[in-house]
Scaffold this active site. Structure first.
Site, PDB file in Angstrom:
ATOM      1  N   ASP A 135       0.852  -1.191   0.000  1.00  0.00           N
ATOM      2  CA  ASP A 135       0.000   0.000   0.000  1.00  0.00           C
ATOM      3  C   ASP A 135       0.885   1.237   0.000  1.00  0.00           C
ATOM      4  OD1 ASP A 135      -2.217  -1.647   0.269  1.00  0.00           O
ATOM      5  OD2 ASP A 135      -2.579  -1.163   2.378  1.00  0.00           O
ATOM      6  N   ARG A 186      -1.216  -0.821  -8.473  1.00  0.00           N
ATOM      7  CA  ARG A 186      -2.618  -0.535  -8.121  1.00  0.00           C
ATOM      8  C   ARG A 186      -2.759   0.993  -8.139  1.00  0.00           C
ATOM      9  NH1 ARG A 186      -3.512  -1.109  -2.224  1.00  0.00           N
ATOM     10  NH2 ARG A 186      -4.075  -3.296  -2.455  1.00  0.00           N
TER      11      ARG A 186
END
Ligand SMILES: Cc1cc2nc3c(=O)[nH]c(=O)nc-3n(C[C@H](O)[C@H](O)[C@H](O)COP(=O)(O)OP(=O)(O)OC[C@H]3O[C@@H](n4cnc5c(N)ncnc54)[C@H](O)[C@@H]3O)c2cc1C
Length: 310
Positions: A135, A186
């Site tokens: 992340d 992502r």
């Protein structure tokens, strides 16, 4: 409003009093207010939620919540928790895909600790053919996160990818770099409070950057994940993929647990791959507060749940 609400909830996410209060009540029962966004506190609860999602044709990535770890012991414990999670994922036969944060693995302690902890996870993950997504946190960590990612990429770990945030002014360069490496990205809008010099502040600028970067990833990226609940952007991405004749298995959409389940289902029905980010664990408070900040209407939802429990 967009940046303002985010800033307030970001500040509140560091309140230890609120955290203590919320932690006591938020997941007490399946109908408690945080249960809509958090899959539970244990690995078992996360596996159960993931099994349910997979039965609906969705894919999953599991995140054992935690961030801003300060001691070596906590960072080692976080890495070992992920190794245990991998074992449980393999045993349960669900999607082999996890998400983690580098402040959970000791990036604030030092670079070497964080790399060691990440390697502790990547080793068994590659043995089990499990994908690990890093992340992206707030901007003081951007360069350090990308440096650690590249360190491991250069050591031939290929089961790892990063998240990049469309609101950061620098991100087009980062997307190009990841595309050049062949790494999986992502793409998200970005969830933190950032200064104007670093990030776009207006929703229309963030959205325009998101679409531009999504197109760059669809054209030149490697199995990108387009992570948004924004129906306008989802339509635009779908239209672009169709226009380019891109097969549905060349990319995936991603959404958060409990958010826009209607859109998750309709994309699956249209044949797209949709991965749900399944957060779980005891340290859910900062994650939960970021979700409230994204949509102040969620506060009304929380208050209604609290009143209903009285
Ligand atoms: C799979 C995934 C992984 C992520 N990983 C990261 C990461 O690594 N780093 C990072 O900074 N951010 C991450 N994010 C969060 C992201 O940056 C955004 O903050 C979040 O996705 C909200 O933006 P949006 O694209 O949905 O668009 P928005 O413009 O915020 O919202 C569009 C619409 O989506 C719905 N919606 C959005 N948020 C909520 C909510 N909280 N509750 C209810 N409805 C909502 C509403 O209908 C809203 O109108 C991730 C998001 C996803 C989906």
């Amino acid at each position: 409003m967009y940046a303002g609400a985010k800033a307030i909830f970001y500040a509140l996410s560091h309140s230890s009093v609120l955290k203590r209060l919320a932690s006591r009540h938020g997941l007490a029962t399946p109908s408690s207010f945080a249960s809509r966004f958090i899959a539970g506190e244990t690995i078992e609860a996360a596996i159960e939620a993931s099994t349910r999602l997979q039965a609906q044709g969705l894919l999953v990535t599991l995140d054992h919540l935690g961030e801003r770890v300060r001691t070596l012991e906590e960072s080692t414990a976080a890495a070992l928790n992920y190794v245990r999670l991998l074992d449980a994922i393999v045993a349960a036969g669900i999607d082999r895909n996890i998400s983690l944060k580098l402040t959970q693995l000791g990036i604030d302690i030092d670079h070497a600790t964080c790399v060691d902890n990440l390697r502790r996870i990547l080793e068994p993950a590659s043995r089990h053919d499990c994908f690990v997504r890093i992340d992206m946190e707030n901007s003081p960590y951007t360069v350090r996160t990308l440096t650690i990612f590249e360190t491991l990429w250069q050591q031939d770990y290929r089961n790892v990818g990063v998240a990049l945030q469309a609101y950061l002014r620098r991100t087009e360069d980062d997307v190009r770099r990841m595309n050049e490496l062949g790494a999986r990205v992502r793409l998200v809008k970005g969830a933190y409070k950032e200064p104007a010099a670093t990030a776009y502040k207006d929703k229309k600028d963030v959205d325009a950057a998101f679409l531009r970067l999504a197109q760059l990833l669809l054209d030149e990226g490697h199995y990108p994940a387009i992570a948004t609940h924004d129906p306008v952007l989802l339509d635009a991405v779908r239209a672009y993929a169709t226009e380019r004749g891109l097969a549905q298995n060349r990319f995936e959409f991603q959404m958060l647990y409990g958010i826009r389940r209607d859109l998750q289902a309709s994309l699956v029905a249209a044949g797209f791959r949709v991965r749900v980010y399944v957060p779980f664990g005891r340290e859910w408070f900062p994650y939960f507060m970021r979700r409230l900040g994204e949509r102040p209407a969620n506060v009304a939802f929380v208050l209604r749940s609290l009143l209903a429990e009285r």
